[in-house]
Motif scaffolding. Structure first.
Motif, PDB file in Angstrom:
ATOM      1  N   MET A   1     -16.326  54.489  25.234  1.00  0.00           N
ATOM      2  CA  MET A   1     -14.918  53.634  25.254  1.00  0.00           C
ATOM      3  C   MET A   1     -14.095  53.827  23.990  1.00  0.00           C
ATOM      4  SD  MET A   1     -16.332  49.967  26.686  1.00  0.00           S
ATOM      5  CE  MET A   1     -18.134  50.085  25.923  1.00  0.00           C
ATOM      6  N   ALA A   2     -12.956  53.745  24.368  1.00  0.00           N
ATOM      7  CA  ALA A   2     -11.976  53.836  23.184  1.00  0.00           C
ATOM      8  C   ALA A   2     -12.167  52.781  22.310  1.00  0.00           C
ATOM      9  CB  ALA A   2     -10.494  53.848  23.832  1.00  0.00           C
ATOM     10  N   VAL A   3     -11.940  52.885  21.014  1.00  0.00           N
ATOM     11  CA  VAL A   3     -11.850  51.683  20.203  1.00  0.00           C
ATOM     12  C   VAL A   3     -10.499  50.869  19.936  1.00  0.00           C
ATOM     13  CG1 VAL A   3     -12.371  50.948  17.655  1.00  0.00           C
ATOM     14  CG2 VAL A   3     -13.728  52.467  18.896  1.00  0.00           C
ATOM     15  N   GLY A   4     -10.381  49.874  20.079  1.00  0.00           N
ATOM     16  CA  GLY A   4      -8.944  49.215  20.086  1.00  0.00           C
ATOM     17  C   GLY A   4      -8.735  48.914  18.722  1.00  0.00           C
ATOM     18  N   PRO A   5      -7.453  48.460  18.487  1.00  0.00           N
ATOM     19  CA  PRO A   5      -6.887  48.200  17.231  1.00  0.00           C
ATOM     20  C   PRO A   5      -7.721  46.981  16.389  1.00  0.00           C
ATOM     21  CG  PRO A   5      -5.186  47.842  18.859  1.00  0.00           C
ATOM     22  CD  PRO A   5      -6.593  47.952  19.497  1.00  0.00           C
ATOM     23  N   ALA A   6      -8.529  46.211  16.944  1.00  0.00           N
ATOM     24  CA  ALA A   6      -9.300  45.181  16.431  1.00  0.00           C
ATOM     25  C   ALA A   6     -10.631  45.838  16.046  1.00  0.00           C
ATOM     26  CB  ALA A   6      -9.694  44.043  17.368  1.00  0.00           C
ATOM     27  N   GLY A   7     -10.745  47.164  16.255  1.00  0.00           N
ATOM     28  CA  GLY A   7     -12.191  47.643  16.099  1.00  0.00           C
ATOM     29  C   GLY A   7     -13.445  47.801  16.671  1.00  0.00           C
ATOM     30  N   LEU A   8     -13.025  47.116  18.042  1.00  0.00           N
ATOM     31  CA  LEU A   8     -14.028  47.037  19.127  1.00  0.00           C
ATOM     32  C   LEU A   8     -13.788  47.743  20.197  1.00  0.00           C
ATOM     33  CD1 LEU A   8     -14.446  43.122  19.433  1.00  0.00           C
ATOM     34  CD2 LEU A   8     -15.883  44.669  18.080  1.00  0.00           C
TER      35      LEU A   8
ATOM     36  N   ARG B   1      -1.674  47.404  22.663  1.00  0.00           N
ATOM     37  CA  ARG B   1      -1.563  48.119  21.264  1.00  0.00           C
ATOM     38  C   ARG B   1      -2.027  49.311  21.269  1.00  0.00           C
ATOM     39  NH1 ARG B   1      -3.888  43.664  17.540  1.00  0.00           N
ATOM     40  NH2 ARG B   1      -3.345  45.377  15.743  1.00  0.00           N
ATOM     41  N   SER B   2      -3.226  49.546  22.102  1.00  0.00           N
ATOM     42  CA  SER B   2      -3.732  51.216  21.998  1.00  0.00           C
ATOM     43  C   SER B   2      -2.666  52.045  22.485  1.00  0.00           C
ATOM     44  CB  SER B   2      -5.011  51.086  22.744  1.00  0.00           C
ATOM     45  OG  SER B   2      -5.845  50.174  22.170  1.00  0.00           O
ATOM     46  N   CYS B   3      -2.169  51.732  23.529  1.00  0.00           N
ATOM     47  CA  CYS B   3      -1.243  52.850  24.173  1.00  0.00           C
ATOM     48  C   CYS B   3       0.105  52.960  23.247  1.00  0.00           C
ATOM     49  CB  CYS B   3      -0.757  52.065  25.505  1.00  0.00           C
ATOM     50  SG  CYS B   3      -2.192  52.042  26.869  1.00  0.00           S
TER      51      CYS B   3
END
Length: 222
Positions: A34-41, A218-220
């Motif tokens: 899975m891609a990692v989001g801005p929160a680090g998860l 936010r990832s996009c």
């Protein structure tokens, strides 16, 4: 989808995952990271099926972060700072500096940089500690405010009552929800004979959905 609590009998009757099943989930997780989001998860796709061995700990982390951010939005720092400033002003009225200087000579006053509010009337509520915007001399001992009549201490100023009432309402909503959401996929499987997709988890738990949508957005945007 109902959010009733799962019973022990239903839990005992739930299909068990075999060692082969665990290995398969781990293998699929390695194949489709899975891609990692801005929160680090890691941020799961809404179309992905929940995998208990891989996604169970992740759901706990996501729920914890989502509810923490929701709580912070309900009690923003600016509001907290304003309440602390109002309590400091109230303390200065209650304990004039000249009086505190006299007490200080005899060791009966001490500098304080935070205040405690007793929340006894609220079920299972711990006291609330607020850092004051400045240090103030107060009578030595355990001075505290109380939120409602049953608590210990001096009554809080009426102007700040909504802040503490909101805090109680948030915690009362957050605590049972958090416990239910982390067990919800197993309950879903008992009722539907399959694990839910993340879209179904999000549909049942709007705060999880809001947090994941914000992370995906936010990832996009990056």
């Amino acid at each position: 989808m109902s959010r009733r609590a799962i019973t022990q009998a239903e839990l005992n009757a739930a299909p068990r995952i075999t060692p082969t099943g665990y290995a398969e989930e781990a293998y699929q997780a390695r194949r489709s990271p899975m891609a990692v989001g801005p929160a680090g998860l890691p941020i799961p796709s809404a179309r992905a099926t929940y995998r208990t061995t891989v996604d169970g700990p992740l759901l706990v982390q996501i729920a914890r972060r989502a509810y923490a951010e929701w709580r912070a939005a309900q009690l923003p720092q600016l509001w907290t700072d304003a309440v602390a400033a109002r309590l400091l002003a109230d303390l200065r009225e209650r304990f004039p500096a000249a009086d505190m200087e006299v007490l200080k000579r005899y060791g009966l006053a001490a500098p304080q940089d935070r205040v405690v509010v007793d929340m006894t009337e609220a079920l299972y509520e711990k006291p609330v500690f607020l850092t004051l915007p400045a240090v103030i001399e107060l009578p030595a001992g355990a001075f505290r405010y109380r939120w409602r009549e049953q608590g210990q201490g001096a009554p809080i100023p009426e102007a700040v009552e909504p802040y503490f009432a909101t805090g109680v309402a948030v915690r009362r909503a957050e605590q049972p929800d958090f416990m239910k959401v982390v067990g919800w996929p197993s309950q879903f499987k008992l009722q539907n004979k399959r694990w839910p997709t993340w879209r179904e988890i999000e549909a049942a738990w709007p705060r999880i959905a809001e947090w994941l949508a914000e992370q995906r957005g936010r990832s996009c945007a990056r």
